[in-house]
Scaffold this motif. Structure first.
Motif, mmCIF file in Angstrom:
data_model
loop_
_atom_site.group_PDB
_atom_site.id
_atom_site.type_symbol
_atom_site.label_atom_id
_atom_site.label_comp_id
_atom_site.label_asym_id
_atom_site.label_seq_id
_atom_site.Cartn_x
_atom_site.Cartn_y
_atom_site.Cartn_z
ATOM 1 N N GLU A 77 -14.283 0.494 -15.652
ATOM 2 C CA GLU A 77 -14.358 0.240 -17.101
ATOM 3 C C GLU A 77 -15.331 -0.887 -17.455
ATOM 4 O OE1 GLU A 77 -12.966 2.135 -19.292
ATOM 5 O OE2 GLU A 77 -11.875 3.353 -17.825
ATOM 6 N N ASP A 78 -16.369 -1.062 -16.666
ATOM 7 C CA ASP A 78 -17.414 -2.059 -16.940
ATOM 8 C C ASP A 78 -16.903 -3.497 -17.025
ATOM 9 O OD1 ASP A 78 -19.494 -0.201 -17.023
ATOM 10 O OD2 ASP A 78 -19.101 0.280 -19.120
ATOM 11 N N TRP A 79 -15.678 -3.762 -16.572
ATOM 12 C CA TRP A 79 -15.195 -5.143 -16.630
ATOM 13 C C TRP A 79 -14.613 -5.631 -15.312
ATOM 14 C CZ3 TRP A 79 -10.190 -6.790 -15.733
ATOM 15 C CH2 TRP A 79 -9.208 -5.791 -15.635
ATOM 16 N N LEU A 80 -14.311 -4.724 -14.402
ATOM 17 C CA LEU A 80 -13.722 -5.110 -13.120
ATOM 18 C C LEU A 80 -14.483 -4.447 -11.982
ATOM 19 C CD1 LEU A 80 -11.472 -6.430 -11.415
ATOM 20 C CD2 LEU A 80 -10.117 -4.356 -11.768
ATOM 21 N N ASN A 109 -16.629 -12.079 -23.085
ATOM 22 C CA ASN A 109 -18.065 -12.247 -22.924
ATOM 23 C C ASN A 109 -18.413 -13.577 -22.274
ATOM 24 O OD1 ASN A 109 -18.522 -9.776 -24.083
ATOM 25 N ND2 ASN A 109 -18.957 -10.588 -26.125
ATOM 26 N N GLN A 110 -17.512 -14.565 -22.390
ATOM 27 C CA GLN A 110 -17.789 -15.885 -21.833
ATOM 28 C C GLN A 110 -17.042 -16.184 -20.533
ATOM 29 O OE1 GLN A 110 -16.810 -15.706 -25.281
ATOM 30 N NE2 GLN A 110 -18.985 -15.548 -25.810
ATOM 31 N N TRP A 111 -15.910 -15.546 -20.301
ATOM 32 C CA TRP A 111 -15.046 -15.902 -19.174
ATOM 33 C C TRP A 111 -15.098 -14.824 -18.087
ATOM 34 C CZ3 TRP A 111 -12.709 -20.559 -18.690
ATOM 35 C CH2 TRP A 111 -12.599 -21.348 -19.854
ATOM 36 N N ARG A 117 -19.342 -19.264 -19.492
ATOM 37 C CA ARG A 117 -20.731 -19.423 -19.902
ATOM 38 C C ARG A 117 -20.878 -18.961 -21.346
ATOM 39 N NH1 ARG A 117 -25.471 -19.814 -17.021
ATOM 40 N NH2 ARG A 117 -24.367 -19.237 -15.106
ATOM 41 N N ASP A 118 -21.353 -19.859 -22.186
ATOM 42 C CA ASP A 118 -21.627 -19.542 -23.589
ATOM 43 C C ASP A 118 -23.125 -19.718 -23.812
ATOM 44 O OD1 ASP A 118 -21.860 -19.267 -26.287
ATOM 45 O OD2 ASP A 118 -20.224 -20.611 -26.813
ATOM 46 N N VAL A 119 -23.850 -18.596 -23.923
ATOM 47 C CA VAL A 119 -25.299 -18.687 -24.015
ATOM 48 C C VAL A 119 -25.740 -19.253 -25.362
ATOM 49 C CG1 VAL A 119 -25.708 -16.846 -22.353
ATOM 50 C CG2 VAL A 119 -25.445 -16.283 -24.764
ATOM 51 N N VAL A 120 -24.884 -19.154 -26.379
ATOM 52 C CA VAL A 120 -25.259 -19.675 -27.695
ATOM 53 C C VAL A 120 -25.218 -21.202 -27.699
ATOM 54 C CG1 VAL A 120 -24.684 -19.715 -30.149
ATOM 55 C CG2 VAL A 120 -24.471 -17.587 -28.855
ATOM 56 N N SER A 121 -24.120 -21.775 -27.229
ATOM 57 C CA SER A 121 -23.995 -23.233 -27.200
ATOM 58 C C SER A 121 -24.753 -23.854 -26.040
ATOM 59 C CB SER A 121 -22.519 -23.628 -27.106
ATOM 60 O OG SER A 121 -21.985 -23.256 -25.835
ATOM 61 N N GLY A 122 -25.080 -23.043 -25.015
ATOM 62 C CA GLY A 122 -25.767 -23.556 -23.840
ATOM 63 C C GLY A 122 -24.857 -24.259 -22.862
ATOM 64 N N PHE A 123 -23.550 -24.064 -22.980
ATOM 65 C CA PHE A 123 -22.594 -24.740 -22.104
ATOM 66 C C PHE A 123 -22.061 -23.762 -21.060
ATOM 67 C CE2 PHE A 123 -18.249 -26.075 -21.009
ATOM 68 C CZ PHE A 123 -18.527 -27.350 -20.516
ATOM 69 N N LEU A 125 -34.410 -8.500 -19.566
ATOM 70 C CA LEU A 125 -32.954 -8.524 -19.447
ATOM 71 C C LEU A 125 -32.531 -7.886 -18.139
ATOM 72 C CD1 LEU A 125 -31.828 -7.495 -23.053
ATOM 73 C CD2 LEU A 125 -32.265 -9.787 -22.140
ATOM 74 N N ARG A 126 -31.456 -8.426 -17.572
ATOM 75 C CA ARG A 126 -30.890 -7.862 -16.349
ATOM 76 C C ARG A 126 -29.689 -7.006 -16.686
ATOM 77 N NH1 ARG A 126 -31.100 -12.228 -11.359
ATOM 78 N NH2 ARG A 126 -33.337 -12.658 -11.463
ATOM 79 N N VAL A 127 -29.567 -5.905 -15.973
ATOM 80 C CA VAL A 127 -28.389 -5.065 -16.134
ATOM 81 C C VAL A 127 -27.153 -5.869 -15.769
ATOM 82 C CG1 VAL A 127 -27.180 -3.017 -15.282
ATOM 83 C CG2 VAL A 127 -29.641 -2.934 -15.701
ATOM 84 N N MET A 128 -26.123 -5.763 -16.575
ATOM 85 C CA MET A 128 -24.914 -6.542 -16.350
ATOM 86 C C MET A 128 -24.298 -6.157 -15.012
ATOM 87 S SD MET A 128 -21.591 -6.778 -18.806
ATOM 88 C CE MET A 128 -22.657 -7.204 -20.179
#
Length: 917
Positions: free
Chosen positions: A678-681, A778-780, A818-824, A108-111
């Motif tokens: 805040e780990d998001w920006l 998590n996806q956008w 990116r949705d890793v579950v659906s693969g899209f 795994l890569r660090v986010m």
């Protein structure tokens, strides 16, 4: 227990055993360990979603990062759900055999928000010698393979400060923070620590790199002048393509793609382990397509002229030293563009791990390319141009060393404006070594090393002409960098570098100093000063090549262009003001290559020849006028500057000598900040002031044309032929360029307008870069960049202005899903570029500056444009197949990125990738 009951139990157990055997045999076991990709530490409590067989299952790692799952035999996709600080990731096509066990370890890569890294400058071996004030952007392998392209530079389009000239499908010239060129090598371009430009020409052609996208681990972009560790010529930033090691990444990948403009693309990569410490990989690619059409007016004029008067074309070529056969071939292909572009690439590599911290790597690469490449002398038609390299490198702890050999063979390439073959069989040998150590509990770090580069141009007289036997160059360099941890939050970095160049008379020194303050993890404030240098290229010194017929109305008169370097000693056109060494004239019956005096009497004879050739006078009149001998006091001689379209009297005129090119320095003061909020920006901002000393210009015409003053001609002829006739002849003769200033010190072979390079002086400007990435969910993810430079057309004291060849303002905005579950996955991006003037050799678009009164080859400036791109991909469940669609310039907005290039429209491409594990 009764006997009957016991028999029942035994029978039941036996029955279950008999029935359960086939059930258990239909299942298999999946086990593995989840670790941090960088540190190798286990990742506990990672949730793994196992998709396949029409249902989903979940496994969770223990404290040692291990997981296990009992599954029906089949093929599965594994999705590791997001667990801070790691990002979610997907691993497809994992097979579980019937009754067997599959071990599948996950890393795994660090986010990290896409494209923005906390500032770390990397040394030659990829290790981090210390935090330095360099802003580094990177594109990782997942984002690279998600966007099908025909050129690697497309992955850099949204990074701030990146400027791209895009002539077509393949060729793209990339620089950082301006000063681009139609044949640019300003950027320090590396592949796996090896200089990747074309030897001797020092031009960066990214499509000559044989590495494929599926083999790239990441692309690093280092903004601004870089430190001593990278070597010389890093004043304009660095782009580094880093490929995957077969020790870490095995498997076989096959990719097929196609798109508009008849594009077909295929690639493969196969990597495997011979044993635990020895790995091998091989990759290859093929691409073909049709370029956007473009008609070069000068090429067209040359083609029409060669067809209309083939004898004159053949005479011109044979006068320049071509055989009759080669002259005929050249005349047949003047202006004959082949818009089909094609390339083949192959790369092979072996890695041997001889110790836990030691590896030896050997790499071979070869690329063959055919297409249209722009040069300072117009477009060239490349045909089977082969770029090849051999590289060996070793790393042991903090020690790194490498040697490589880059070669070039231009194949059957030629310049389109004159059809004459280009031969380039040049080579570059590079050798580098580096070592580092720490003191005081790692609070003090030193890194030192040295470099050697041997450039061996070889053009068989076609590119380096008279210089071809005396154009070898050798460079040596050494450096020392120190990083001191003043406090836990504050570092001080200082570096020095010494270099020696076999052509430069003096050694070159460069320095850097910087403070890096990190108040907390993810935040960095940087303050730096850097003095970096760029050494002259072989072209700057030794270029000697015909550019074919001159543009516009000069070509039909018999004028041509020639590029001529400064040589080791420079050259001059005059000794004293008001005089010149000589001139060459297409109206000279003895041949345009003869060096003549530039006095009024000689110019008058050329005027009579021109008038007679144009039919303005008959043979008797020509004999009468030819017997006249005007002096310099009778008729004023005029110099015409083709760059500014201005006349001046030759009397007292000063034409500056062209001294040998010297190194150019770039001094930069920069303040930068990177913050993770805040780990998001994530935000990165830089403000810099840059001063370039002794900046080397692109090719600029140095030799003015010679005219005679019309009023003086009329006055001189009036006593001979009468006022009315004298006025007509005076007006006609005054419109004809009678010759071009020249000298025995330049290799002119005809009436050549000589273009050369020159250290034009000092220029300064400031700029700012801003980039952000925001994880909305998590996806956008939302991203943006903006860059501003204070000038795009810079005045130079005592010299001609210099174009930045890049916009003042540019930016981008992108939205990624990116949705890793659906693969899209999908993304959309908008790129904006403001208008700017362009000036590179005879590619000149400065009318927005001059109002149409500029140079000889002037066109409109480059217009502003905004381009919208779309990208979408899908990982087909329980297979090894991934489909990716890329559409650049969705709305088909025709735009041109420079002068002399076609307008680029929409380009859509679909690619299918199949992975074999």
């Amino acid at each position: 227990m009764s006997t009957g009951r016991s028999a029942f139990v035994v029978g039941a157990v036996a029955t279950l055993t008999i029935l359960g055997g086939p059930i258990a045999a239909q299942q298999g076991t999946l086990v593995g360990t989840v670790t941090d990709e960088v540190t190798g530490n286990p990742v506990p409590r990672a949730e793994i979603l196992i998709i396949g067989g029409g249902e989903s299952r979940t496994a969770v790692t223990n404290e040692q990062g291990q997981y296990t799952a009992l599954l029906p035999a089949g093929t599965y996709d594994l999705v590791v759900r997001e667990i801070l600080p790691y990002r979610a990731d997907r691993f497809d096509n994992v097979g579980v055999p019937q009754g067997g066990t599959t071990t599948y370890d996950l890393t795994l890569r660090v986010m990290q928000l896409q494209g923005i890294n906390v500032t770390v400058e990397r040394s030659l071996d990829g290790q981090a010698p210390g935090d330095t004030p360099q802003t580094v952007f990177s594109v990782d392998s997942r984002d690279i393979v998600a966007r099908p392209t025909t050129n690697l530079s497309d992955h850099l389009a949204v990074i701030p400060s990146v400027d791209i000239i895009k002539p077509g499908l393949q060729t793209q010239h990339v620089v950082l923070r301006g000063f681009n060129n139609i044949f640019s090598g300003a950027l320090h371009m590396l592949t796996d620590h090896r200089l990747a430009g074309v030897p001797s020409l020092r031009v960066n052609l990214m499509h000559f790199i044989p590495s494929i996208e599926e083999d790239l681990d990441r692309i690093e972009v280092v903004l601004g002048p870089s430190s001593a560790l990278y070597g010389p010529n890093t004043a304009n930033g660095i782009i580094h393509f880093i490929t995957k090691s077969p020790l870490d990444d095995q498997g076989t990948t096959v990719t097929l793609g196609g798109g508009e403009r008849s594009v077909f693309q295929g690639a493969f990569r196969s990597a495997f382990l011979v044993n635990d410490d020895f790995g091998v990989k091989i990759s290859g690619q093929y691409m073909r397509g049709d370029e956007w059409n473009y008609v070069d007016a000068t090429e067209e004029a040359g083609r029409v002229g060669a067809a209309a008067d083939p004898t004159a074309c053949l005479l011109d070529k044979t006068t320049r030293g071509l055989s009759a056969e080669d002259a005929q071939i050249a005349c047949n292909r003047v202006g004959d563009r082949n818009f089909t572009t094609e390339r083949w690439g192959l790369e092979a590599r072996a890695d041997y791990r001889f110790a836990d911290d030691g590896t030896i790597v050997g790499t071979y690469g070869r690329n063959t390319s055919s297409g249209i490449e722009l040069t300072g002398l117009g477009a060239g038609q490349t045909s089977d141009w082969v770029y090849e390299f051999f590289q060996a490198r070793v790393r042991k702890g903090s020690f790194f060393a490498q040697a490589y050999y880059n070669t070039s063979d231009a194949g059957d390439s030629f310049l389109l404006r004159d059809g004459v073959s280009l031969v380039d069989q040049s080579a570059l040998l590079g050798a580098q070594a580096q070592y580092g150590f720490t003191l005081l509990d790692d609070r003090q770090e030193f890194t030192f090393g040295g470099d050697y580069f041997a450039t061996r141009p070889d053009s068989r007289g076609t590119i380096y002409g008279t210089y071809d036997d005396d154009d070898d160059m050798n460079e040596w360099g050494g450096y020392l960098q120190s990083r001191t941890e003043i406090t836990e939050q504050l570092d001080f970095v200082v570096a020095g570098r010494w270099d020696s160049h076999s052509v430069l008379p003096d050694d070159v020194f460069s320095t850097r100093g910087a403070f890096v303050f990190q108040p907390k993890e993810g935040h960095s404030l940087r303050l730096s000063y850097n003095r970096a240098f760029s050494t002259p290229t072989a072209l700057n010194y030794f270029l000697d090549i015909s550019g074919g017929v001159a543009p516009e109305d000069l070509g039909p008169l018999g004028y041509s262009t020639r590029a001529y370097g400064s040589g080791r000693d420079g050259w001059s056109l005059q000794d004293t003001p008001g005089t010149v060494h000589g001139m060459r004239s297409p109206f000279n019956p003895a041949g345009a290559g003869q060096l003549l005096g530039a006095d009024a009497t000689t110019l008058w004879q050329m005027a009579v020849n021109a008038l007679f050739g144009a039919g303005a006078i008959n043979a008797g009149e020509a004999a009468l006028l030819g017997a006249l001998t005007p002096t310099n006091s009778d008729i004023t001689r005029l110099l015409f500057d083709t760059n500014t379209k201005t006349f001046s009297s030759m009397t007292g005129a000063v034409l500056d000598d062209l001294p040998p090119i010297t190194e150019a320095y770039t001094e930069t003061f920069e303040v930068g900040w990177t913050g993770l909020i805040e780990d998001w920006l994530s935000i990165t901002a830089d403000v810099y002031y840059m001063k370039k000393n002794d900046f080397v210009s692109p090719l600029v015409v140095e030799t003015p044309l010679l005219f005679l003053d019309g009023a003086d001609i009329t006055a001189f002829l009036t006593p001979v032929v009468g006022g009315a006739t004298a006025a007509v002849l005076g007006a006609g003769a005054a419109m004809i360029p009678l010759g071009v200033v020249s000298s025995g010190e330049v290799g002119a072979q005809g009436a050549d307008l000589i273009a050369s390079y020159r250290n034009v002086g000092d220029i300064d400007l400031w700029g700012a870069d801003l980039a952000f990435r925001a994880r909305l969910t998590n996806q956008w993810e939302l991203g943006g960049s903006y860059s501003h430079m204070s000038e795009d057309y810079l005045a130079v004291a005592g010299g001609s202005p210099v174009a930045l060849n890049a916009p003042k303002d540019k930016g981008s905005l992108s939205l990624n899903f990116r949705d890793v579950v659906s693969g899209f996955n999908a993304s959309g991006r908008v790129r904006f570029t403001s208008s700017f003037p362009a000036q590179s050799a005879d590619f000149e678009g400065t009318r927005c500056i001059t109002g149409g009164a500029g140079g000889l080859f002037e066109e409109n400036c480059v217009d502003s444009y905004a381009i919208f791109d779309l990208n979408a991909g899908y990982e087909v469940p329980n297979t090894a197949a991934t489909m990716q669609l890329s559409v650049n310039n969705v709305f088909d907005t025709g735009y041109r990125s420079f002068v002399g290039v076609p307008k680029i429209g929409r380009f859509a491409m679909l690619r299918v990738r199949y992975e074999i594990f």
